[in-house]
Design a protein around this motif. Sequence first.
Motif, PDB file in Angstrom:
ATOM      1  N   LYS A  58       2.308   2.929   2.397  1.00 40.35           N
ATOM      2  CA  LYS A  58       3.508   2.861   3.230  1.00 40.35           C
ATOM      3  C   LYS A  58       4.653   2.164   2.505  1.00 40.35           C
ATOM      4  O   LYS A  58       5.797   2.653   2.495  1.00 40.35           O
ATOM      5  CB  LYS A  58       3.186   2.114   4.531  1.00 40.35           C
ATOM      6  CG  LYS A  58       4.378   1.935   5.448  1.00 40.35           C
ATOM      7  CD  LYS A  58       3.986   1.139   6.693  1.00 40.35           C
ATOM      8  CE  LYS A  58       5.192   0.866   7.580  1.00 40.35           C
ATOM      9  NZ  LYS A  58       4.826   0.044   8.775  1.00 40.35           N
TER      10      LYS A  58
ATOM     11  N   ILE B 288     -13.185  -0.583  -1.298  1.00 41.91           N
ATOM     12  CA  ILE B 288     -12.313  -1.729  -1.005  1.00 41.91           C
ATOM     13  C   ILE B 288     -13.005  -2.705  -0.062  1.00 41.91           C
ATOM     14  O   ILE B 288     -13.783  -2.290   0.798  1.00 41.91           O
ATOM     15  CB  ILE B 288     -10.956  -1.260  -0.426  1.00 41.91           C
ATOM     16  CG1 ILE B 288     -11.151  -0.380   0.801  1.00 41.91           C
ATOM     17  CG2 ILE B 288     -10.167  -0.553  -1.488  1.00 41.91           C
ATOM     18  CD1 ILE B 288      -9.856   0.032   1.479  1.00 41.91           C
ATOM     19  N   PRO B 289     -12.722  -4.024  -0.264  1.00 42.83           N
ATOM     20  CA  PRO B 289     -11.865  -4.582  -1.309  1.00 42.83           C
ATOM     21  C   PRO B 289     -12.506  -4.444  -2.688  1.00 42.83           C
ATOM     22  O   PRO B 289     -13.729  -4.408  -2.814  1.00 42.83           O
ATOM     23  CB  PRO B 289     -11.735  -6.045  -0.902  1.00 42.83           C
ATOM     24  CG  PRO B 289     -13.000  -6.342  -0.171  1.00 42.83           C
ATOM     25  CD  PRO B 289     -13.335  -5.083   0.571  1.00 42.83           C
TER      26      PRO B 289
ATOM     27  N   ASP C  32      -6.950  -5.092  -1.417  1.00 43.63           N
ATOM     28  CA  ASP C  32      -7.575  -5.730  -0.262  1.00 43.63           C
ATOM     29  C   ASP C  32      -8.273  -4.717   0.645  1.00 43.63           C
ATOM     30  O   ASP C  32      -8.267  -3.501   0.372  1.00 43.63           O
ATOM     31  CB  ASP C  32      -6.562  -6.584   0.516  1.00 43.63           C
ATOM     32  CG  ASP C  32      -5.454  -5.764   1.185  1.00 43.63           C
ATOM     33  OD1 ASP C  32      -5.623  -4.560   1.405  1.00 43.63           O
ATOM     34  OD2 ASP C  32      -4.396  -6.358   1.497  1.00 43.63           O
ATOM     35  N   SER C  33      -8.871  -5.196   1.715  1.00 41.78           N
ATOM     36  CA  SER C  33      -9.654  -4.348   2.602  1.00 41.78           C
ATOM     37  C   SER C  33      -8.805  -3.338   3.366  1.00 41.78           C
ATOM     38  O   SER C  33      -9.338  -2.394   3.958  1.00 41.78           O
ATOM     39  CB  SER C  33     -10.453  -5.207   3.586  1.00 41.78           C
ATOM     40  OG  SER C  33      -9.589  -6.042   4.324  1.00 41.78           O
ATOM     41  N   SER C  34      -7.476  -3.516   3.349  1.00 41.58           N
ATOM     42  CA  SER C  34      -6.567  -2.563   3.987  1.00 41.58           C
ATOM     43  C   SER C  34      -6.029  -1.533   2.986  1.00 41.58           C
ATOM     44  O   SER C  34      -5.163  -0.725   3.333  1.00 41.58           O
ATOM     45  CB  SER C  34      -5.389  -3.311   4.629  1.00 41.58           C
ATOM     46  OG  SER C  34      -5.846  -4.183   5.642  1.00 41.58           O
ATOM     47  N   GLY C  35      -6.528  -1.580   1.746  1.00 45.63           N
ATOM     48  CA  GLY C  35      -6.063  -0.638   0.739  1.00 45.63           C
ATOM     49  C   GLY C  35      -4.713  -0.988   0.155  1.00 45.63           C
ATOM     50  O   GLY C  35      -4.016  -0.126  -0.384  1.00 45.63           O
ATOM     51  N   ARG C  36      -4.335  -2.268   0.221  1.00 43.87           N
ATOM     52  CA  ARG C  36      -3.061  -2.702  -0.331  1.00 43.87           C
ATOM     53  C   ARG C  36      -3.290  -3.519  -1.607  1.00 43.87           C
ATOM     54  O   ARG C  36      -4.249  -4.280  -1.697  1.00 43.87           O
ATOM     55  CB  ARG C  36      -2.299  -3.556   0.677  1.00 43.87           C
ATOM     56  CG  ARG C  36      -1.988  -2.870   1.992  1.00 43.87           C
ATOM     57  CD  ARG C  36      -1.325  -3.833   2.956  1.00 43.87           C
ATOM     58  NE  ARG C  36      -2.150  -5.030   3.153  1.00 43.87           N
ATOM     59  CZ  ARG C  36      -1.746  -6.109   3.821  1.00 43.87           C
ATOM     60  NH1 ARG C  36      -0.526  -6.151   4.333  1.00 43.87           N
ATOM     61  NH2 ARG C  36      -2.548  -7.147   3.968  1.00 43.87           N
TER      62      ARG C  36
ATOM     63  N   SER D 241      -2.861  -6.561  -3.570  1.00 41.84           N
ATOM     64  CA  SER D 241      -2.554  -7.920  -3.124  1.00 41.84           C
ATOM     65  C   SER D 241      -2.081  -8.812  -4.266  1.00 41.84           C
ATOM     66  O   SER D 241      -1.254  -9.706  -4.066  1.00 41.84           O
ATOM     67  CB  SER D 241      -3.766  -8.554  -2.443  1.00 41.84           C
ATOM     68  OG  SER D 241      -4.872  -8.605  -3.327  1.00 41.84           O
TER      69      SER D 241
ATOM     70  N   GLY E  11       0.836  -1.191   0.000  1.00 44.05           N
ATOM     71  CA  GLY E  11       0.000   0.000   0.000  1.00 44.05           C
ATOM     72  C   GLY E  11       0.871   1.241   0.000  1.00 44.05           C
ATOM     73  O   GLY E  11       2.049   1.197  -0.385  1.00 44.05           O
TER      74      GLY E  11
END
Length: 335
Positions: free
Chosen positions: A100, A155-156, A172-176, A178, A98
Amino acid sequence: MDVCSEQHLICLDLGTTYSRVWLLCGDEVVARSIRPVGVRLVATEGSTRRIVTAVRDLVADVRSQAGDTHQPKCIAAAGMITSELGLKEIPHVVAPAGLKEIVSGSQWHHLDEISDLPFLMVPGVRTTLNNSPEDVMRGEETLCLGLISSGALTIPGVVMNLGSHWKAIKVDSSGRISKSVTSLSGELIDAARTQTVLASSLPKEFLCKLTWKWVEAGMTECRQAGLPRALFRIRLLEIGKEGTAEERLAFLAGAFIAADLDALVARGFLEDKQVVLSGRPGIADCWRRALQEISVQAYVLSTNDTERVFLIGLQQIVNGVQSRKEAQEAQMSIG
């Protein structure tokens, strides 16, 4: 370490076939410039000479358009510029990735043959399988960050970029990011249209709107006979005087859409049921209808919105790099 002000920023997207540059003042685009030059030339000619010239001229052009009032401090660069075919190779970050991870993988470099300004080079994202590359992207990660930040992607979800390469990206649900899957379908459509016996059967220019009935016919032919036979069917349509050149182009697009769509479904790639499409308008709208027919909700980004969210993504990365630098300096002062 170089410092880049968000207030005045040059943004660069170097693609496979096109290069684009913008000069921003905050969120406002002050100047923009584009050229039909990309890393495909490096792959075919074995030299970056024309890329260097194009990027140098594009940067000079937006600075000239903007005038002395707008003085950028750096160039934020994403896309194929950081590939082995580009001007400075930067390692991919490994998915899941993501903001980071992408900020951490970004690097400062100077390309004096292009500009006196420092370049913030954005890495792409690589997905791996058994420690081997399964898929790669450069540029689309920036688009994904902008889509998430702007709220254009729930998201997701899945992002599909339909340019020279057709790339499906799972977020994914964390905004990354995948995983991703890429095909050469965009380039193959252009090659079939211009470099094969089908050239006489098809229009010289691509269309912004394709006839859905003929798209469906191409999808059906591909599923029944396979992609190579579906492509030759276009030649038979011309011989039989069936359809116009524009309708046969829709048939061609449909064959490629079916091939890629069926492969994505087989991989379970569309289970999130929400897809954002960007890229060539005629192709993107046909993908939307094809997805709709299998009960997948899809939204097509306009050209302007695609530009906007890409620039939002680049600004996020620039801000993230600056925040990281400030945090490191604060930590050093404490120590």
